[in-house]
Scaffold this motif. Sequence first.
Motif, PDB file in Angstrom:
ATOM      1  N   UNK A   9      56.213  10.670  28.916  1.00 47.94           N
ATOM      2  CA  UNK A   9      57.298  11.224  28.100  1.00 47.94           C
ATOM      3  C   UNK A   9      57.540  12.680  28.474  1.00 47.94           C
ATOM      4  N   UNK A  10      56.452  13.416  28.570  1.00 48.35           N
ATOM      5  CA  UNK A  10      56.542  14.833  28.939  1.00 48.35           C
ATOM      6  C   UNK A  10      57.271  14.974  30.267  1.00 48.35           C
ATOM      7  N   UNK A  11      56.895  14.131  31.233  1.00 44.96           N
ATOM      8  CA  UNK A  11      57.489  14.217  32.568  1.00 44.96           C
ATOM      9  C   UNK A  11      58.964  13.836  32.562  1.00 44.96           C
ATOM     10  N   UNK A  37      54.478  11.002  16.395  1.00 46.91           N
ATOM     11  CA  UNK A  37      53.493  11.331  17.436  1.00 46.91           C
ATOM     12  C   UNK A  37      54.167  11.379  18.803  1.00 46.91           C
ATOM     13  N   UNK A  38      55.081  10.436  19.043  1.00 50.02           N
ATOM     14  CA  UNK A  38      55.784  10.403  20.328  1.00 50.02           C
ATOM     15  C   UNK A  38      56.573  11.694  20.536  1.00 50.02           C
ATOM     16  N   UNK A  41      53.783  14.881  20.470  1.00 52.15           N
ATOM     17  CA  UNK A  41      52.749  14.878  21.511  1.00 52.15           C
ATOM     18  C   UNK A  41      53.274  14.497  22.888  1.00 52.15           C
ATOM     19  N   UNK A  42      54.474  13.900  22.919  1.00 56.50           N
ATOM     20  CA  UNK A  42      55.019  13.470  24.205  1.00 56.50           C
ATOM     21  C   UNK A  42      56.206  14.292  24.663  1.00 56.50           C
ATOM     22  N   UNK A  43      57.280  14.230  23.889  1.00 54.25           N
ATOM     23  CA  UNK A  43      58.529  14.845  24.340  1.00 54.25           C
ATOM     24  C   UNK A  43      58.583  16.359  24.144  1.00 54.25           C
ATOM     25  N   UNK A  44      58.109  16.848  23.000  1.00 51.79           N
ATOM     26  CA  UNK A  44      58.172  18.293  22.736  1.00 51.79           C
ATOM     27  C   UNK A  44      57.396  19.116  23.780  1.00 51.79           C
ATOM     28  N   UNK A  74      65.753  10.513  23.528  1.00 51.35           N
ATOM     29  CA  UNK A  74      64.496   9.971  23.011  1.00 51.35           C
ATOM     30  C   UNK A  74      64.473  10.017  21.485  1.00 51.35           C
ATOM     31  N   UNK A  75      64.888  11.149  20.932  1.00 53.57           N
ATOM     32  CA  UNK A  75      64.890  11.308  19.473  1.00 53.57           C
ATOM     33  C   UNK A  75      65.864  10.314  18.832  1.00 53.57           C
TER      34      UNK A  75
END
Length: 215
Positions: A9-11, A37-38, A41-44, A74-75
């Motif tokens: 998600x981060x990438x 959490x997504x 912990x992932x996108x932000x 994503x949101x």
Amino acid sequence: MSEELFAQMRQAVIDGDPAAAAALAEQALASGVPPLDAIDNGFVPGLTYVGEQFGAGELFLPDMMLAARAMQKAVAVLEPEMQRQATERHVLGRVVLGTVKGDIHEIGKNLVGMMLATSGFEVHDLGVDVAPERFVEAAREHSADVVGVSALLTTTMAGQRTVIEQLEAAGLRPKCRVIVGGAPASSTWATEIGADGYSEDAIGAVALVRQLVGA
């Protein structure tokens, strides 16, 4: 499994890939990952990294816009499930944004709005060519904590002063803070017209708003 998904998600946000971000959000829901959490912990973290690189001059405005758009996608996928579970993110504050009357520039304003929204703020974007009276109406209607007034032309920047004057006349200051931005604006100008702050980019604007609301 979640950590690997969070890393992807981060990438996806760093890569500015809306399709991948949306697909990963769908995957998270299918895997039972809590939507909050997504996001947190992932996108932000991806958006935070892009913001840091932008601030360091390693990435540029188009990169920021692509990352913010990926985050938005994503949101949008995760929001319905958050509402269903009643786990909406704690709103850090309410922000009204707009570009002053006579000015139709919006790229910077839009980016600030996206960044604030994904950072946990409730954002009401009035668009462009916004009359001072409309800023006042919206600030009152939404109980705004912060009003952001953008101007990209030297011929329209005086409108920022007018917005502040009308907010004062309406009795909404100082509870409602005002920040200004745009190419001709500066911290000196902000002080001169009685604004509470100025930022030259979206990352700085988010930090400034967080500071003003004590978040």
